[in-house]
Design a protein around this motif. Sequence first.
Motif, PDB file in Angstrom:
ATOM      1  N   ILE A  93       0.843  -1.201   0.000  1.00 27.68           N
ATOM      2  CA  ILE A  93       0.000   0.000   0.000  1.00 27.68           C
ATOM      3  C   ILE A  93       0.875   1.247   0.000  1.00 27.68           C
ATOM      4  N   THR A  94       1.938   1.219   0.808  1.00 30.64           N
ATOM      5  CA  THR A  94       2.877   2.341   0.865  1.00 30.64           C
ATOM      6  C   THR A  94       3.583   2.518  -0.470  1.00 30.64           C
ATOM      7  N   LEU A  95       3.973   1.415  -1.076  1.00 29.97           N
ATOM      8  CA  LEU A  95       4.639   1.466  -2.386  1.00 29.97           C
ATOM      9  C   LEU A  95       3.702   2.050  -3.439  1.00 29.97           C
ATOM     10  N   LEU A  96       2.427   1.656  -3.401  1.00 34.78           N
ATOM     11  CA  LEU A  96       1.441   2.195  -4.338  1.00 34.78           C
ATOM     12  C   LEU A  96       1.279   3.691  -4.153  1.00 34.78           C
ATOM     13  N   ALA A  97       1.214   4.138  -2.894  1.00 37.24           N
ATOM     14  CA  ALA A  97       1.091   5.568  -2.604  1.00 37.24           C
ATOM     15  C   ALA A  97       2.298   6.317  -3.140  1.00 37.24           C
ATOM     16  N   PHE A  98       3.469   5.733  -2.956  1.00 42.30           N
ATOM     17  CA  PHE A  98       4.712   6.357  -3.391  1.00 42.30           C
ATOM     18  C   PHE A  98       4.770   6.464  -4.921  1.00 42.30           C
ATOM     19  N   VAL A  99       4.363   5.401  -5.608  1.00 38.46           N
ATOM     20  CA  VAL A  99       4.396   5.379  -7.074  1.00 38.46           C
ATOM     21  C   VAL A  99       3.350   6.329  -7.654  1.00 38.46           C
ATOM     22  N   MET A 100       2.120   6.292  -7.103  1.00 38.37           N
ATOM     23  CA  MET A 100       1.060   7.149  -7.621  1.00 38.37           C
ATOM     24  C   MET A 100       1.383   8.627  -7.454  1.00 38.37           C
ATOM     25  N   CYS A 136       9.723   6.396   4.262  1.00 38.65           N
ATOM     26  CA  CYS A 136       8.262   6.266   4.426  1.00 38.65           C
ATOM     27  C   CYS A 136       7.926   4.990   5.191  1.00 38.65           C
ATOM     28  N   PHE A 137       8.475   3.882   4.717  1.00 33.56           N
ATOM     29  CA  PHE A 137       8.140   2.596   5.329  1.00 33.56           C
ATOM     30  C   PHE A 137       8.749   2.472   6.725  1.00 33.56           C
ATOM     31  N   ALA A 138       9.949   3.024   6.902  1.00 35.52           N
ATOM     32  CA  ALA A 138      10.587   3.002   8.228  1.00 35.52           C
ATOM     33  C   ALA A 138       9.759   3.793   9.229  1.00 35.52           C
ATOM     34  N   LEU A 186      -3.674   1.977   8.859  1.00 34.85           N
ATOM     35  CA  LEU A 186      -4.237   3.318   8.717  1.00 34.85           C
ATOM     36  C   LEU A 186      -3.195   4.304   8.219  1.00 34.85           C
ATOM     37  N   PHE A 187      -1.975   4.226   8.749  1.00 27.62           N
ATOM     38  CA  PHE A 187      -0.907   5.136   8.313  1.00 27.62           C
ATOM     39  C   PHE A 187      -0.677   4.984   6.808  1.00 27.62           C
ATOM     40  N   SER A 188      -0.581   3.734   6.332  1.00 22.42           N
ATOM     41  CA  SER A 188      -0.341   3.505   4.904  1.00 22.42           C
ATOM     42  C   SER A 188      -1.522   3.978   4.061  1.00 22.42           C
ATOM     43  N   LEU A 189      -2.745   3.797   4.572  1.00 31.45           N
ATOM     44  CA  LEU A 189      -3.934   4.262   3.848  1.00 31.45           C
ATOM     45  C   LEU A 189      -3.984   5.777   3.795  1.00 31.45           C
TER      46      LEU A 189
END
Length: 307
Positions: free
Chosen positions: A20-27, A52-54, A78-81
């Motif tokens: 989810i974090t990777l998707l947010a980062f790419v988008m 971000c992930f750390a 929730l944080f990743s969302l």
Amino acid sequence: MITSIFSKSKPINFIIVFFITLLAFVMARFGLETSWSNAYVVIEEGGLFMVCFASILLVNFIVNKNSLSKKSNYEILLFSLFLLTLTQTTNNVNILLSNFFVLLGLRRVISLRSKIELNKKLFDAAFWFAIAALFYFWAILFFVLILISLILYRDGELKHWVIPFTGVASVFVITMGASVVFFDDFFGAFTSFPEFSFNFNSYNSASYIIAITILLSFGIWSSLFYINSIKEKKKAFRVSFKTILVAAIIGFAIVFLAPVKDGSEFLFLFAPLAIIIANYIEIIDEKWFREIFLGVLIILPFVLLML
């Protein structure tokens, strides 16, 4: 179904949050002129993603170490969302780094609960908050958490009130020394200054309005129950829960003061807000309502991506 997956800490939860974090980062990088053929850019972007992930892993550590939840992983979900809801939060390098150091400082503030090595923890917390302020000035507002914690713990020892200021002073002196060495100037290394703006016109778009409205509505609603539940916590942990609430207020204040309102400033609000909402989800008795509540937060970012 949704809530049962994250109701217990499992390795699969971290894998889901990672993607989810990777998707947010790419988008967030769609439409940006990024030269992915440049090795330096790839390394830089990879480093930012790891920050971000750390940050998410650090939030999980803070929660588990200080019993701020019932051993669930709702806070990292929730944080990743939130990152996916406002993908702009992954674009600002200074805010990403500043928020990471804020979380390091928050970890030390909350650990004051143990009353072990107080001097070191007070110095470390102030030190990390001061470093965070080097990247984004208004992060210095989190320094207030230290003072409020001392008040809540009713700590009247003078040196405990002085030590946090020495932590900030240490960062200031070290930075000035680095400025002289690298810039031949006392303040050349200081790039973040106390600017502010009350112009919210940049939020005047459907995606911003929907995202901010949902996040703040869910946050405020959860906060009401969160505040009420603090008195039911063990006495030794109450200050920690109050500290998270104050951190959320400070995060909101930074959003209000931010000189450039491009969405990235909301990152300071994500960690405390995730913890507060996670606590509320844990106390919801009706399973169907818990599923709908979390389901809305999961569906929201994907809907916004299509706007």
